[in-house]
Design a protein around this motif. Structure first.
Motif, PDB file in Angstrom:
ATOM      1  N   THR A  68       0.817  -1.215   0.000  1.00  0.00           N
ATOM      2  CA  THR A  68       0.000   0.000   0.000  1.00  0.00           C
ATOM      3  C   THR A  68       0.854   1.270   0.000  1.00  0.00           C
ATOM      4  OG1 THR A  68      -0.128   0.029   2.413  1.00  0.00           O
ATOM      5  CG2 THR A  68      -1.882  -1.164   1.227  1.00  0.00           C
ATOM      6  N   PHE A  69       2.165   1.104   0.025  1.00  0.00           N
ATOM      7  CA  PHE A  69       3.100   2.234   0.048  1.00  0.00           C
ATOM      8  C   PHE A  69       2.854   3.136   1.253  1.00  0.00           C
ATOM      9  CE2 PHE A  69       2.353   1.087  -4.448  1.00  0.00           C
ATOM     10  CZ  PHE A  69       3.584   0.527  -4.704  1.00  0.00           C
ATOM     11  N   CYS A  70       2.510   2.514   2.381  1.00  0.00           N
ATOM     12  CA  CYS A  70       2.213   3.267   3.606  1.00  0.00           C
ATOM     13  C   CYS A  70       3.460   3.926   4.190  1.00  0.00           C
ATOM     14  CB  CYS A  70       1.566   2.352   4.641  1.00  0.00           C
ATOM     15  SG  CYS A  70       2.653   1.042   5.254  1.00  0.00           S
ATOM     16  N   GLY A  71       4.622   3.329   3.953  1.00  0.00           N
ATOM     17  CA  GLY A  71       5.868   3.894   4.462  1.00  0.00           C
ATOM     18  C   GLY A  71       6.268   3.399   5.837  1.00  0.00           C
ATOM     19  N   ASP A  72       5.492   2.486   6.418  1.00  0.00           N
ATOM     20  CA  ASP A  72       5.841   1.955   7.749  1.00  0.00           C
ATOM     21  C   ASP A  72       7.204   1.280   7.739  1.00  0.00           C
ATOM     22  OD1 ASP A  72       3.379   2.898   8.544  1.00  0.00           O
ATOM     23  OD2 ASP A  72       2.519   0.918   8.967  1.00  0.00           O
ATOM     24  N   CYS A  73       7.518   0.575   6.643  1.00  0.00           N
ATOM     25  CA  CYS A  73       8.818  -0.105   6.550  1.00  0.00           C
ATOM     26  C   CYS A  73       9.964   0.908   6.527  1.00  0.00           C
ATOM     27  CB  CYS A  73       8.868  -1.003   5.311  1.00  0.00           C
ATOM     28  SG  CYS A  73       8.524  -0.174   3.751  1.00  0.00           S
ATOM     29  N   VAL A  74       9.752   2.020   5.860  1.00  0.00           N
ATOM     30  CA  VAL A  74      10.769   3.069   5.787  1.00  0.00           C
ATOM     31  C   VAL A  74      11.011   3.657   7.181  1.00  0.00           C
ATOM     32  CG1 VAL A  74      11.355   5.327   4.815  1.00  0.00           C
ATOM     33  CG2 VAL A  74      10.208   3.625   3.390  1.00  0.00           C
ATOM     34  N   ALA A  75       9.921   3.926   7.894  1.00  0.00           N
ATOM     35  CA  ALA A  75      10.034   4.506   9.240  1.00  0.00           C
ATOM     36  C   ALA A  75      10.740   3.549  10.204  1.00  0.00           C
ATOM     37  CB  ALA A  75       8.651   4.864   9.770  1.00  0.00           C
ATOM     38  N   ALA A  76      10.568   2.244   9.995  1.00  0.00           N
ATOM     39  CA  ALA A  76      11.155   1.250  10.903  1.00  0.00           C
ATOM     40  C   ALA A  76      12.596   0.904  10.562  1.00  0.00           C
ATOM     41  CB  ALA A  76      10.318  -0.022  10.877  1.00  0.00           C
ATOM     42  N   CYS A  77      13.076   1.338   9.405  1.00  0.00           N
ATOM     43  CA  CYS A  77      14.398   0.932   8.926  1.00  0.00           C
ATOM     44  C   CYS A  77      15.508   1.770   9.565  1.00  0.00           C
ATOM     45  CB  CYS A  77      14.461   1.029   7.403  1.00  0.00           C
ATOM     46  SG  CYS A  77      16.013   0.421   6.730  1.00  0.00           S
ATOM     47  N   GLY A  78      16.130   1.212  10.592  1.00  0.00           N
ATOM     48  CA  GLY A  78      17.222   1.894  11.293  1.00  0.00           C
ATOM     49  C   GLY A  78      18.445   2.142  10.435  1.00  0.00           C
ATOM     50  N   PRO A  79      18.902   1.157   9.651  1.00  0.00           N
ATOM     51  CA  PRO A  79      20.106   1.354   8.841  1.00  0.00           C
ATOM     52  C   PRO A  79      19.883   2.217   7.596  1.00  0.00           C
ATOM     53  CG  PRO A  79      19.501  -0.990   8.913  1.00  0.00           C
ATOM     54  CD  PRO A  79      18.489  -0.245   9.698  1.00  0.00           C
ATOM     55  N   ALA A  80      18.648   2.653   7.376  1.00  0.00           N
ATOM     56  CA  ALA A  80      18.296   3.539   6.246  1.00  0.00           C
ATOM     57  C   ALA A  80      18.613   2.936   4.881  1.00  0.00           C
ATOM     58  CB  ALA A  80      18.958   4.907   6.412  1.00  0.00           C
ATOM     59  N   VAL A  81      18.249   1.668   4.700  1.00  0.00           N
ATOM     60  CA  VAL A  81      18.349   1.068   3.364  1.00  0.00           C
ATOM     61  C   VAL A  81      17.032   1.241   2.612  1.00  0.00           C
ATOM     62  CG1 VAL A  81      20.176  -0.561   3.935  1.00  0.00           C
ATOM     63  CG2 VAL A  81      17.796  -1.273   4.164  1.00  0.00           C
ATOM     64  N   LEU A  82      16.011   1.722   3.325  1.00  0.00           N
ATOM     65  CA  LEU A  82      14.737   2.105   2.724  1.00  0.00           C
ATOM     66  C   LEU A  82      14.587   3.596   2.959  1.00  0.00           C
ATOM     67  CD1 LEU A  82      12.495  -0.793   4.118  1.00  0.00           C
ATOM     68  CD2 LEU A  82      13.793  -0.732   1.980  1.00  0.00           C
ATOM     69  N   VAL A  83      14.631   4.362   1.879  1.00  0.00           N
ATOM     70  CA  VAL A  83      14.627   5.819   1.991  1.00  0.00           C
ATOM     71  C   VAL A  83      13.544   6.385   1.080  1.00  0.00           C
ATOM     72  CG1 VAL A  83      15.994   7.914   1.745  1.00  0.00           C
ATOM     73  CG2 VAL A  83      17.115   5.774   2.405  1.00  0.00           C
ATOM     74  N   ARG A  84      12.477   6.883   1.675  1.00  0.00           N
ATOM     75  CA  ARG A  84      11.359   7.424   0.897  1.00  0.00           C
ATOM     76  C   ARG A  84      11.763   8.745   0.266  1.00  0.00           C
ATOM     77  NH1 ARG A  84       5.271   6.798   2.636  1.00  0.00           N
ATOM     78  NH2 ARG A  84       4.359   7.205   0.601  1.00  0.00           N
ATOM     79  N   ASP A  85      11.510   8.825  -1.014  1.00  0.00           N
ATOM     80  CA  ASP A  85      11.807  10.032  -1.783  1.00  0.00           C
ATOM     81  C   ASP A  85      10.563  10.340  -2.597  1.00  0.00           C
ATOM     82  OD1 ASP A  85      12.628  11.981  -3.553  1.00  0.00           O
ATOM     83  OD2 ASP A  85      14.429  10.920  -4.216  1.00  0.00           O
ATOM     84  N   ASN A  86       9.866  11.399  -2.238  1.00  0.00           N
ATOM     85  CA  ASN A  86       8.610  11.731  -2.920  1.00  0.00           C
ATOM     86  C   ASN A  86       8.803  12.179  -4.361  1.00  0.00           C
ATOM     87  OD1 ASN A  86       6.998  11.041  -0.722  1.00  0.00           O
ATOM     88  ND2 ASN A  86       7.277  13.050   0.202  1.00  0.00           N
ATOM     89  N   ASP A  87      10.063  12.403  -4.764  1.00  0.00           N
ATOM     90  CA  ASP A  87      10.341  12.800  -6.147  1.00  0.00           C
ATOM     91  C   ASP A  87      10.562  11.606  -7.067  1.00  0.00           C
ATOM     92  OD1 ASP A  87      10.121  15.486  -5.539  1.00  0.00           O
ATOM     93  OD2 ASP A  87      12.251  15.679  -5.062  1.00  0.00           O
TER      94      ASP A  87
END
Length: 161
Positions: A68-87
């Motif tokens: 659903t592209f909710c972004g929960d996985c991005v928020a939970a990712c401590g090592p920042a391998v998931l980085v949401r970029d709205n562009d």
């Protein structure tokens, strides 16, 4: 057992490069060098599509549902391998309808289109035959909502540039 050791104990410390990573994942080399395989993204995924994969790295399993592209996985990712970029889009995945499709075989079925919130799959009437699905790649988000409901497995999720 620690998630970071799971891949090693299975005999694999590298992952299958063809596995689909969670949305907004960094490139494969960076992902593997930084991901700690902590499973935080797996635990917070509300639809359960993020699962441990080869080497313990998170992967997407569309058989379990859709993203659903909710972004929960991005928020939970401590090592920042998931980085949401709205562009940029979450990923380059798009659905593909393969020949096993019932409509291609003359059987009425619109399950994929009924599950596509983006309206990327439409059915055009055909004179003297069953309406066949047409996929609009521009509208397709690669969410996978069409994948699991297909009764014959005629949906494939592929990377597009």
């Amino acid at each position: 057992m620690q998630a970071s050791r799971r891949g090693f104990l299975r005999g694999r410390i590298r992952s299958d490069r063809n596995e689909i990573r969670p949305p907004w994942a960094v490139d494969a080399d960076c992902f593997e060098s930084l991901c700690t395989r902590c499973d935080d993204c797996v635990r917070v995924c509300p639809t359960g599509v993020i699962r441990p994969g080869d080497g313990g790295y998170p992967r997407i399993d569309f058989a379990a549902g859709e993203c659903t592209f909710c972004g929960d996985c991005v928020a939970a990712c401590g090592p920042a391998v998931l980085v949401r970029d709205n562009d940029r889009p979450a990923w380059s995945l798009r659905a593909m309808i393969v020949e096993a499709c019932l409509a291609h075989r003359g059987v009425e079925c619109r399950v994929c289109g009924e599950n596509c919130e983006a309206s990327a799959i439409r059915f055009r009437p055909r004179l003297g035959g069953v309406a066949r699905p047409e996929l609009d790649l521009e509208r397709c988000t690669g969410c996978g909502a069409c994948y699991a409901p297909c009764p014959v497995g005629a949906i494939a999720m592929e990377r597009h540039q």
